[in-house]
Design a protein around this motif. Structure first.
Motif, PDB file in Angstrom:
ATOM      1  N   THR A  56       8.246  -3.175  57.418  1.00  0.00           N
ATOM      2  CA  THR A  56       7.800  -3.560  58.758  1.00  0.00           C
ATOM      3  C   THR A  56       6.352  -4.050  58.802  1.00  0.00           C
ATOM      4  O   THR A  56       5.907  -4.483  59.860  1.00  0.00           O
ATOM      5  N   THR A  57       5.617  -3.972  57.690  1.00  0.00           N
ATOM      6  CA  THR A  57       4.255  -4.504  57.701  1.00  0.00           C
ATOM      7  C   THR A  57       4.310  -6.021  57.753  1.00  0.00           C
ATOM      8  O   THR A  57       5.230  -6.637  57.217  1.00  0.00           O
ATOM      9  N   ALA A  58       3.347  -6.630  58.397  1.00  0.00           N
ATOM     10  CA  ALA A  58       3.337  -8.081  58.592  1.00  0.00           C
ATOM     11  C   ALA A  58       2.595  -8.775  57.454  1.00  0.00           C
ATOM     12  O   ALA A  58       1.584  -9.430  57.671  1.00  0.00           O
ATOM     13  N   VAL A  59       3.104  -8.603  56.253  1.00  0.00           N
ATOM     14  CA  VAL A  59       2.576  -9.320  55.092  1.00  0.00           C
ATOM     15  C   VAL A  59       3.730 -10.045  54.437  1.00  0.00           C
ATOM     16  O   VAL A  59       4.899  -9.761  54.715  1.00  0.00           O
ATOM     17  N   ASP A  60       3.421 -10.994  53.549  1.00  0.00           N
ATOM     18  CA  ASP A  60       4.491 -11.764  52.919  1.00  0.00           C
ATOM     19  C   ASP A  60       5.262 -10.913  51.900  1.00  0.00           C
ATOM     20  O   ASP A  60       4.811  -9.846  51.484  1.00  0.00           O
ATOM     21  N   GLU A  61       6.436 -11.389  51.523  1.00  0.00           N
ATOM     22  CA  GLU A  61       7.331 -10.627  50.642  1.00  0.00           C
ATOM     23  C   GLU A  61       6.717 -10.328  49.275  1.00  0.00           C
ATOM     24  O   GLU A  61       6.890  -9.215  48.767  1.00  0.00           O
ATOM     25  N   PRO A  62       5.978 -11.264  48.641  1.00  0.00           N
ATOM     26  CA  PRO A  62       5.355 -10.904  47.359  1.00  0.00           C
ATOM     27  C   PRO A  62       4.387  -9.715  47.474  1.00  0.00           C
ATOM     28  O   PRO A  62       4.332  -8.867  46.587  1.00  0.00           O
ATOM     29  N   MET A  63       3.654  -9.633  48.590  1.00  0.00           N
ATOM     30  CA  MET A  63       2.742  -8.507  48.784  1.00  0.00           C
ATOM     31  C   MET A  63       3.530  -7.220  49.019  1.00  0.00           C
ATOM     32  O   MET A  63       3.150  -6.158  48.525  1.00  0.00           O
ATOM     33  N   LYS A  64       4.645  -7.300  49.750  1.00  0.00           N
ATOM     34  CA  LYS A  64       5.489  -6.123  49.951  1.00  0.00           C
ATOM     35  C   LYS A  64       6.030  -5.617  48.609  1.00  0.00           C
ATOM     36  O   LYS A  64       6.118  -4.409  48.389  1.00  0.00           O
ATOM     37  N   LYS A  65       6.362  -6.545  47.735  1.00  0.00           N
ATOM     38  CA  LYS A  65       6.868  -6.155  46.406  1.00  0.00           C
ATOM     39  C   LYS A  65       5.783  -5.406  45.630  1.00  0.00           C
ATOM     40  O   LYS A  65       6.052  -4.404  44.969  1.00  0.00           O
ATOM     41  N   ILE A  66       4.552  -5.868  45.746  1.00  0.00           N
ATOM     42  CA  ILE A  66       3.428  -5.191  45.076  1.00  0.00           C
ATOM     43  C   ILE A  66       3.233  -3.800  45.673  1.00  0.00           C
ATOM     44  O   ILE A  66       3.006  -2.829  44.956  1.00  0.00           O
ATOM     45  N   MET A  67       3.330  -3.694  46.998  1.00  0.00           N
ATOM     46  CA  MET A  67       3.192  -2.394  47.665  1.00  0.00           C
ATOM     47  C   MET A  67       4.297  -1.440  47.201  1.00  0.00           C
ATOM     48  O   MET A  67       4.036  -0.278  46.899  1.00  0.00           O
TER      49      MET A  67
END
Length: 197
Positions: A56-67
């Motif tokens: 649900t965070t408003a960042v792009d998918e590559p950043m979500k993958k890093i998270m």
């Protein structure tokens, strides 16, 4: 809830003999550990909830993958990954629509909203609860333990089936009834098991 557990463990440690040293940091007495130190030794975040919050965070998918990569047993560069998230997109409000932007500004003003990494650092138990290397939980316990809280949540849902929004007395009576029914169920299961063998 986690902080309450840490405070409870801290109060238990205060009652231990004065010469009880920590197994992980032998120079520290158990009675000297704070609530966050205790959580670092026993607490693990529910991976399902962390993944949902990242989604649900408003960042792009590559950043979500890093998270999501931080939820692990071992990480090749945990500290570096945190810095990368913080510097390139860890703000939970980047790139969102205008009405969401206003909502985040409201949160910033009213709730001192900050980015994802700082939120985890401020809690002092979230990062050790996400990655085994950052915690003091024995590796075998981490690997064999549940990575989610689904069992606890299903029990919570069972109790809620007895009723919601009850008065204190009514809630206690319904809780007692629920516990008695569970005990009868356990006894019946035990009796059936012993009869079959």
């Amino acid at each position: 809830m986690a902080l309450g557990l840490g405070l409870h463990l801290k109060s238990i440690a205060q009652d231990l003999p004065i010469d009880c040293y920590d197994l992980h940091e032998p120079h520290q007495l158990l009675a000297q550990l704070d609530e966050y130190d205790h959580l670092r030794r026993v607490f693990r975040l529910c991976a399902v909830h962390v993944f949902r919050n990242i989604k649900t965070t408003a960042v792009d998918e590559p950043m979500k993958k890093i998270m999501r990569s931080l939820i692990c047993v071992e990480h090749p560069d945990f500290a570096g990954t945190l810095k990368r998230i913080e510097s390139t997109g860890g703000k939970a409000g980047s790139g969102i629509m205008w009405f969401l932007f206003l909502w985040y500004i409201y949160r910033l003003i009213c709730y001192n909203f900050s980015d994802w990494v700082q939120d985890k650092l401020r809690s002092r138990f979230a990062l050790p609860g996400m990655c085994w290397e950052e915690s003091f939980i024995p590796r075998v316990v981490w690997q064999n333990g549940d990575s989610n809280s689904n069992v606890v949540e299903s029990l919570h849902a069972d109790v809620n089936s007895e009723g919601l929004h009850c008065s204190l007395v009514c809630g206690l009576k319904k809780g007692l009834r629920f516990d008695m029914m569970k005990l009868q169920s356990i006894k019946a299961t035990k009796n059936n098991f012993y009869c079959m063998h």
